[in-house]
Design a protein around this motif. Sequence first.
Motif, PDB file in Angstrom:
ATOM      1  N   ILE A 468      35.689  22.827  10.137  1.00 34.71           N
ATOM      2  CA  ILE A 468      35.671  24.350  10.074  1.00 34.71           C
ATOM      3  C   ILE A 468      36.030  24.918  11.220  1.00 34.71           C
ATOM      4  N   ASP A 469      36.452  26.131  11.333  1.00 33.57           N
ATOM      5  CA  ASP A 469      36.920  26.504  12.735  1.00 33.57           C
ATOM      6  C   ASP A 469      36.034  28.095  12.930  1.00 33.57           C
ATOM      7  N   PRO A 470      34.908  27.991  13.724  1.00 27.78           N
ATOM      8  CA  PRO A 470      34.060  29.173  13.674  1.00 27.78           C
ATOM      9  C   PRO A 470      34.796  30.266  14.614  1.00 27.78           C
ATOM     10  N   LYS A 471      35.696  29.782  15.214  1.00 20.43           N
ATOM     11  CA  LYS A 471      36.555  30.523  15.993  1.00 20.43           C
ATOM     12  C   LYS A 471      37.817  31.380  15.413  1.00 20.43           C
ATOM     13  N   ASN A 472      37.813  31.108  13.882  1.00 22.29           N
ATOM     14  CA  ASN A 472      38.912  31.760  13.289  1.00 22.29           C
ATOM     15  C   ASN A 472      38.662  33.467  13.580  1.00 22.29           C
ATOM     16  N   PRO A 473      39.571  33.997  14.030  1.00 19.68           N
ATOM     17  CA  PRO A 473      39.520  35.555  14.489  1.00 19.68           C
ATOM     18  C   PRO A 473      38.988  36.401  13.512  1.00 19.68           C
ATOM     19  N   PHE A 474      39.773  36.041  12.368  1.00 18.16           N
ATOM     20  CA  PHE A 474      39.748  37.266  10.984  1.00 18.16           C
ATOM     21  C   PHE A 474      38.148  36.949  10.696  1.00 18.16           C
ATOM     22  N   VAL A 475      37.943  35.716  10.345  1.00 18.11           N
ATOM     23  CA  VAL A 475      36.413  35.612   9.918  1.00 18.11           C
ATOM     24  C   VAL A 475      35.488  36.206  10.769  1.00 18.11           C
ATOM     25  N   GLU A 476      35.636  35.990  12.085  1.00 17.26           N
ATOM     26  CA  GLU A 476      34.387  36.449  13.271  1.00 17.26           C
ATOM     27  C   GLU A 476      34.564  38.082  12.962  1.00 17.26           C
ATOM     28  N   GLU A 477      35.750  38.653  12.807  1.00 17.47           N
ATOM     29  CA  GLU A 477      36.114  39.996  12.944  1.00 17.47           C
ATOM     30  C   GLU A 477      35.049  40.561  11.518  1.00 17.47           C
ATOM     31  N   PHE A 478      35.432  40.032  10.558  1.00 17.10           N
ATOM     32  CA  PHE A 478      34.715  40.502   9.167  1.00 17.10           C
ATOM     33  C   PHE A 478      33.112  40.211   9.452  1.00 17.10           C
ATOM     34  N   GLN A 479      32.851  38.917   9.841  1.00 14.05           N
ATOM     35  CA  GLN A 479      31.508  38.849   9.687  1.00 14.05           C
ATOM     36  C   GLN A 479      30.516  39.289  10.713  1.00 14.05           C
ATOM     37  N   ILE A 480      31.252  39.904  11.657  1.00 10.43           N
ATOM     38  CA  ILE A 480      30.534  40.597  12.733  1.00 10.43           C
ATOM     39  C   ILE A 480      30.040  42.006  12.067  1.00 10.43           C
ATOM     40  N   LEU A 481      31.053  42.493  11.448  1.00 16.27           N
ATOM     41  CA  LEU A 481      30.922  43.905  10.691  1.00 16.27           C
ATOM     42  C   LEU A 481      29.796  43.791   9.794  1.00 16.27           C
ATOM     43  N   ALA A 482      29.933  42.508   8.849  1.00 18.13           N
ATOM     44  CA  ALA A 482      28.875  42.389   7.951  1.00 18.13           C
ATOM     45  C   ALA A 482      27.473  42.230   8.644  1.00 18.13           C
ATOM     46  N   MET A 483      27.336  41.569   9.715  1.00 18.21           N
ATOM     47  CA  MET A 483      26.033  41.350  10.434  1.00 18.21           C
ATOM     48  C   MET A 483      25.507  42.607  10.815  1.00 18.21           C
ATOM     49  N   ALA A 484      26.404  43.725  11.070  1.00 20.73           N
ATOM     50  CA  ALA A 484      25.812  45.026  11.726  1.00 20.73           C
ATOM     51  C   ALA A 484      25.257  45.566  10.583  1.00 20.73           C
ATOM     52  N   CYS A 485      25.924  45.183   9.280  1.00 18.68           N
ATOM     53  CA  CYS A 485      25.408  46.022   7.918  1.00 18.68           C
ATOM     54  C   CYS A 485      24.043  45.541   7.513  1.00 18.68           C
ATOM     55  N   ASP A 486      23.821  44.119   7.763  1.00 17.66           N
ATOM     56  CA  ASP A 486      22.642  43.539   7.219  1.00 17.66           C
ATOM     57  C   ASP A 486      21.605  44.108   8.180  1.00 17.66           C
ATOM     58  N   ARG A 487      21.667  44.185   9.542  1.00 18.32           N
ATOM     59  CA  ARG A 487      20.726  44.853  10.315  1.00 18.32           C
ATOM     60  C   ARG A 487      21.277  45.334  11.563  1.00 18.32           C
ATOM     61  N   PRO A 488      20.898  46.347  12.211  1.00 21.05           N
ATOM     62  CA  PRO A 488      21.777  46.733  13.316  1.00 21.05           C
ATOM     63  C   PRO A 488      21.566  45.658  14.517  1.00 21.05           C
ATOM     64  N   ILE A 489      22.651  45.925  15.429  1.00 17.37           N
ATOM     65  CA  ILE A 489      22.825  44.598  16.429  1.00 17.37           C
ATOM     66  C   ILE A 489      22.173  45.325  17.632  1.00 17.37           C
ATOM     67  N   SER A 490      21.367  44.608  18.099  1.00 14.84           N
ATOM     68  CA  SER A 490      20.538  45.250  19.524  1.00 14.84           C
ATOM     69  C   SER A 490      21.400  44.674  20.658  1.00 14.84           C
ATOM     70  N   LYS A 491      21.387  45.524  21.832  1.00 17.03           N
ATOM     71  CA  LYS A 491      22.280  45.310  22.918  1.00 17.03           C
ATOM     72  C   LYS A 491      22.141  43.985  23.483  1.00 17.03           C
ATOM     73  N   HIS A 492      21.092  43.197  23.363  1.00 14.41           N
ATOM     74  CA  HIS A 492      20.705  42.017  24.070  1.00 14.41           C
ATOM     75  C   HIS A 492      21.480  40.647  23.194  1.00 14.41           C
ATOM     76  N   GLU A 493      21.718  40.927  21.799  1.00 14.57           N
ATOM     77  CA  GLU A 493      21.785  39.916  21.031  1.00 14.57           C
ATOM     78  C   GLU A 493      23.403  39.617  20.909  1.00 14.57           C
ATOM     79  N   LEU A 494      23.719  38.390  20.146  1.00 17.87           N
ATOM     80  CA  LEU A 494      24.983  38.094  19.917  1.00 17.87           C
ATOM     81  C   LEU A 494      25.870  38.117  21.055  1.00 17.87           C
ATOM     82  N   LYS A 495      25.700  37.687  22.302  1.00 26.35           N
ATOM     83  CA  LYS A 495      26.645  37.615  23.494  1.00 26.35           C
ATOM     84  C   LYS A 495      27.890  36.938  23.279  1.00 26.35           C
ATOM     85  N   GLU A 496      27.757  35.791  22.431  1.00 29.95           N
ATOM     86  CA  GLU A 496      28.849  34.986  22.332  1.00 29.95           C
ATOM     87  C   GLU A 496      29.926  35.889  21.362  1.00 29.95           C
TER      88      GLU A 496
END
Length: 816
Positions: A468-496
């Motif tokens: 698997i390639d967790p660094k796939n830029p397209f998957v990462e872009e989509f999934q970060i949007l989905a994460m923000a929809c699941d629950r707002p992203i706080s400033k200190h999390e998801l630094k990576e």
Amino acid sequence: MHVSCEKCGLEDLLEFSKNPDEVFLEFLSRFDKGLVTEGGLSKGLKDEGIVRGENEIKEMIGKNNPDKITKEILFSKKDYISQYKVLTNPEPKMGCKVEDLGLDESITEHLKELKIDQFYKFQEKAIEEITFGENVVIEAPTASGKTEAFLIPVIQRIKKEAVDENVFAIFIYPTKALARDQYPKIQKFAEKIRVNVKVFDGDTRQEERREIIDHPPQILITNFDVLHYHMWHQTKFSSLLSSTRILITDEAHVYSGIFGTNVHYIIKRLKRICANKLQFVAASATLDDAKEFSQKLFGEKMQKIQGSGKKGKTDFVMLFPSLRTQRSLMVEMTKKLTQKNHKTMVFNNSHLNSELLAMQAKKQKVNIKVHRAGLMANYRTSVERQFKEDKLQAISCTPTLELGIDVGNVDCVISSTIPVNRLIQRIGRAARKGQRGYAFLALGNDPISQYYKNHPDDYFEDIEKTYIDPKNPFVEEFQILAMACDRPISKHELKEHQKVIEYHIINENLKEFNNRIIPNFDKINSMLSEYSIRGIGNSIDIFLDGKKVGDRVLPIALEELHKDAIYFLAGIRYKVKEFDYPEKNYAKLERIPRDYPYYTKSLTEEWPTIETVYERRKANGIEIAFCKLHIEKKVYGYVNIELGQEITQGEKIQLDAPPLEYDFVTKGIVFHAPRPLKVIEESEDEEYAEASGYHATEHVVIEGSNMITGGVSQDLGGISLGTSGLIFIYDGAIGGSGASKALYDRFEKALERSMFIVKECPCKNESGCPRCTFSYRCGNNNEYLHKYSALEILERINDGEETELIDPTEGDKPLV
């Protein structure tokens, strides 16, 4: 080429030609001159390495005692027998008595009712570790008691720790069909101990959904698609998930490539919304690197528990079809075995091959049906049911059926070239109930098969790599949007993922609000709705008589569904009468006469541009880079290929509309091949000899790397650029799947094997043949290929000749 008459025993061996009529005329002229005998050719065939001598086969059999069918196949003299062995599964190691594990009394009593008095050793260990709260991956073959190994400790934990009407454990299966298949087994066990189990998926009826939301079960069975959808929509169902303590992922080896990369993020998102730290349990068939792979998938430390299969014996034969096509070998074996009432599963490596095989077997009066992805689910379920109820003798399928779906007893597995761990998985079906099973590996007329014919032991060493390639830029872009929809992203999390979050804020997909990052729903709703976690990119819907009968994802859909293409669906061929792209994305099919002699293969042109170089290194002496690539693809025509012809070449036809164009970004490798100076010097057309040598090298490296990288060659595309010596090999999936990275990491081994494939192929053709330089995926009708030029290039590489990467120049003709 081999010409023979079964009635009178006449046979002759002649030089290969693309035109079979020429070969037949040559045969007739030899016959008239008295050069063809009726005595048969056995000695000549043996000397040419086309069949094995009887004594060699007897030596292979040794003290084993194959039964009548296996003997007939071993001594038929129609194919080269590469390997015969009896695969035995010893008695699995036994563990402790059921009552000695300190389980809840209700569980122990129920096991006694089921006549289970003792666990296998691996079950005992899994039950202990899971009860203790450890993250575990259980690696064991099909039908070995894996389900009990994770179900019992989960129920034990529920009895001790669970709160009523809270989801405690989620069981994930890769397909709805498999979940529905396992549900009765799990429910029957759980209800005896008063534990509530329910399935929630796309097929769950409205009133059942309400019941689940009002009274959540302790065990919920579902799939990752459902979790993904409900989490980002923040439905009532998603609010049930927060109480989860254990996530069980069965058939974890499926989550490879793009799908696995998406699943990696969905698990990460589930961790974010759960109130407790999640415990992970994965169950998987044999993998080369189960522990490393599951650690990457779940993002947690895991420990591996090794299971063993049921006792059983399987006759295993590896055959190479020297005198016929792979398909006719597979059809004949299917016919032989079904005539003796052996239930048979035939595994093919592509949609097209599963359809062609069923079509030809039906003509031979075999009771067979197709089972593959892309067919409607209710059709697939009916095929499974008919096979289970003995109303169907054989199934022609793609790997979708190797997932533990219970299709009842299977006596025999016939398979085209696949990695050995998958074969073992399939054989697991053959010797299920302790009886003798049969497994036939039918090698093909392709480069890797020719290699295994000569090196059968290597086959057993080449275990599939899951990637698997967790660094796939397209998957990462989509999934970060989905994460923000699941629950707002706080400033200190998801630094990576900070870079991606900033990119989305600049593009107004996400916005800052009260020190948190929230989604801009109006803008991203349609983006997320159209996204598929099983593959990136849109798909084309397929219609027949106004009804949707299937779909195919882009860009492959352009090659298979352009106007006038022949498309296979459930064993029947149709012609595409209308293709709407890129506006409405649909294809309409029409029926064609049954005796229509052709199917089609598209002609394509591609141009690569390197966008970013991630890594570079030297392999032997040549420089190779792993990079981000932009591929421009055009489908400009097609060829008609005669049915039953192994060689994928035909008459070219241009599309009457402008070419179909598609461009996408992916990941891949590029290397600079050395010049084949000797061949160039001797050649009348130097440019042709050089460019065709690079094109042939590209084919062989992709086909020959197939098993080293774990059977991923079908996920790879390739381009050689004119006489520049630049060869690109890239992931067919948009954004990259990890397949080309697997090749980059093992490139030296692939280059050595490629050299042996070309060197050991006995064909004398300048352009080579399907067993060395041809590729069934070639977008240039298998033209511009030069075997001897490719051999010189590969020998120079393996001797350590040095090259540096250069920039592509306009005007180089790309060969695909």
